[in-house]
Write a protein that holds these residues in place. Structure first.
Motif, PDB file in Angstrom:
ATOM      1  N   UNK A 187     -87.133  14.741  34.349  1.00  0.00           N
ATOM      2  CA  UNK A 187     -86.900  13.415  34.910  1.00  0.00           C
ATOM      3  C   UNK A 187     -87.567  13.280  36.283  1.00  0.00           C
ATOM      4  N   UNK A 188     -87.757  12.044  36.684  1.00  0.00           N
ATOM      5  CA  UNK A 188     -88.337  11.772  38.006  1.00  0.00           C
ATOM      6  C   UNK A 188     -87.340  10.938  38.814  1.00  0.00           C
ATOM      7  N   UNK A 189     -86.590  11.545  39.741  1.00  0.00           N
ATOM      8  CA  UNK A 189     -86.596  12.974  40.066  1.00  0.00           C
ATOM      9  C   UNK A 189     -85.760  13.771  39.072  1.00  0.00           C
ATOM     10  N   UNK A 190     -85.997  15.095  38.983  1.00  0.00           N
ATOM     11  CA  UNK A 190     -85.176  15.917  38.100  1.00  0.00           C
ATOM     12  C   UNK A 190     -83.716  15.899  38.545  1.00  0.00           C
ATOM     13  N   UNK A 191     -82.806  15.865  37.581  1.00  0.00           N
ATOM     14  CA  UNK A 191     -81.381  15.865  37.911  1.00  0.00           C
ATOM     15  C   UNK A 191     -80.569  15.273  36.784  1.00  0.00           C
ATOM     16  N   UNK A 194     -76.979  14.194  40.705  1.00  0.00           N
ATOM     17  CA  UNK A 194     -77.235  15.361  41.550  1.00  0.00           C
ATOM     18  C   UNK A 194     -78.635  15.878  41.246  1.00  0.00           C
ATOM     19  N   UNK A 195     -79.482  15.842  42.254  1.00  0.00           N
ATOM     20  CA  UNK A 195     -80.847  16.334  42.087  1.00  0.00           C
ATOM     21  C   UNK A 195     -80.816  17.803  41.690  1.00  0.00           C
ATOM     22  N   UNK A 196     -81.621  18.142  40.707  1.00  0.00           N
ATOM     23  CA  UNK A 196     -81.718  19.532  40.277  1.00  0.00           C
ATOM     24  C   UNK A 196     -80.677  19.960  39.272  1.00  0.00           C
ATOM     25  N   UNK A 197     -79.674  19.126  38.991  1.00  0.00           N
ATOM     26  CA  UNK A 197     -78.671  19.491  37.992  1.00  0.00           C
ATOM     27  C   UNK A 197     -79.319  19.511  36.608  1.00  0.00           C
ATOM     28  N   UNK A 198     -79.022  20.539  35.841  1.00  0.00           N
ATOM     29  CA  UNK A 198     -79.572  20.686  34.495  1.00  0.00           C
ATOM     30  C   UNK A 198     -78.716  21.694  33.751  1.00  0.00           C
ATOM     31  N   UNK A 199     -79.109  22.018  32.535  1.00  0.00           N
ATOM     32  CA  UNK A 199     -78.341  22.998  31.763  1.00  0.00           C
ATOM     33  C   UNK A 199     -78.311  24.346  32.475  1.00  0.00           C
ATOM     34  N   UNK A 200     -79.376  24.668  33.225  1.00  0.00           N
ATOM     35  CA  UNK A 200     -79.444  25.940  33.955  1.00  0.00           C
ATOM     36  C   UNK A 200     -78.578  25.934  35.205  1.00  0.00           C
TER      37      UNK A 200
END
Length: 281
Positions: free
Chosen positions: A66-70, A93-99
């Motif tokens: 995504x732009x931005x990732x999150x 939340x920027x940077x939130x992902x499955x990891x």
């Protein structure tokens, strides 16, 4: 078993009762459906299983691209709030992902057996294709969740907490500001609560699960995504379902999200057609 070795349970075909006339409008009407025999994952897809898929394919999820990732992350409030406004407890939340389910600095190293979350439907479909299976239809999912108890309110019967026993990872306390169990609200290890009568784990609570079926109601507003695409049905409820806010910890319950939506309480499991020669008699 599937090509990737995930245990699956065979479900007999037949005529089944789905939906409900007694709860939310989008569940109506209660009706009979005919479902062919199929198989469904015993467990929701875990972080460990999804990591194996990513390692094998290099897949990057919608939240990561995504732009931005999150992605959308649940944040407890300090006091009671207007329950008509999900923005009070959901944050992008920027940077939130499955990891990194809570964003930068978080990880899933100690959550390998928790359901994977922050996955869009395309991520679930890519994983399923890698395994040579598919997502369940909404009808298949509900039939499996009911475990043969077609007339029951819950996947385990008609009492939410029989004998005082909590049967699924759902909210306890006062949503969204008071959590009555030890620790913080969130996903739990798969199988922490009793399976249903078909031996399926976490069909209710823990994380909502994508299906292959469209949704003909209004979209939920909490997930991250650009809002494009026809709505898709999700089933099962999550650790955020509470009596006063979202009493959707029932097989008939459903919500709709756009397929690009991602959030801290959205995951999936897979299904497969049952070969004619292997269908239960």
């Amino acid at each position: 078993m599937t090509a990737a070795g995930a245990p699956m349970v065979a479900i007999r075909g037949g005529r089944f009762r789905v939906g409900s006339d007694e709860h939310y409008p989008e569940e109506r009407p209660a009706r009979d459906v005919v479902v062919a025999a199929f198989r469904i994952d015993r467990d929701p897809v875990s972080n460990r299983a999804f990591a194996a898929f990513v390692a094998a394919t290099g897949h990057r999820t919608a939240a990561e691209r995504a732009a931005p990732p999150g992605s959308a992350v649940f944040v407890m409030t300090d006091a009671p709030v207007d329950l008509r406004d999900p923005a009070r407890w959901w944050r992008f939340v920027a940077g939130a992902s499955w990891r990194a389910p809570e964003g930068a600095g978080s990880h899933v190293e100690d959550r390998a057996e928790h359901p994977v979350v922050h996955v869009a439907r395309a991520d679930a479909e890519a994983y399923a294709a890698w395994r040579g299976v598919r997502l369940p239809t909404e009808a298949e999912w509900e039939v499996a969740a009911r475990g043969g108890l077609d007339a029951a309110t819950y996947a385990w019967g008609d009492d939410l907490a029989p004998g005082g026993r909590l049967m699924a990872n759902v909210w306890t306390g006062a949503f969204p500001w008071y959590f009555a169990r030890p620790g913080a609200p969130g996903t739990t290890a798969i199988g922490s609560f009793p399976p249903n009568r078909y031996g399926l784990a976490d069909m209710i609570g823990n994380a909502w699960e994508w299906t292959a079926s469209p949704f003909d109601g209004h979209a939920e507003r909490h997930c991250h995504g650009d809002g494009s695409g026809a709505l898709v049905a999700l089933k099962g409820g999550s650790y955020l379902c509470a009596a006063e806010y979202c009493a959707r910890y029932r097989p008939a319950a459903r919500i709709g999200l756009t397929p690009d939506s991602t959030a801290a309480n959205v995951g999936f499991r897979c299904a497969a057609d049952e070969p004619d020669e292997e269908r239960p008699a």
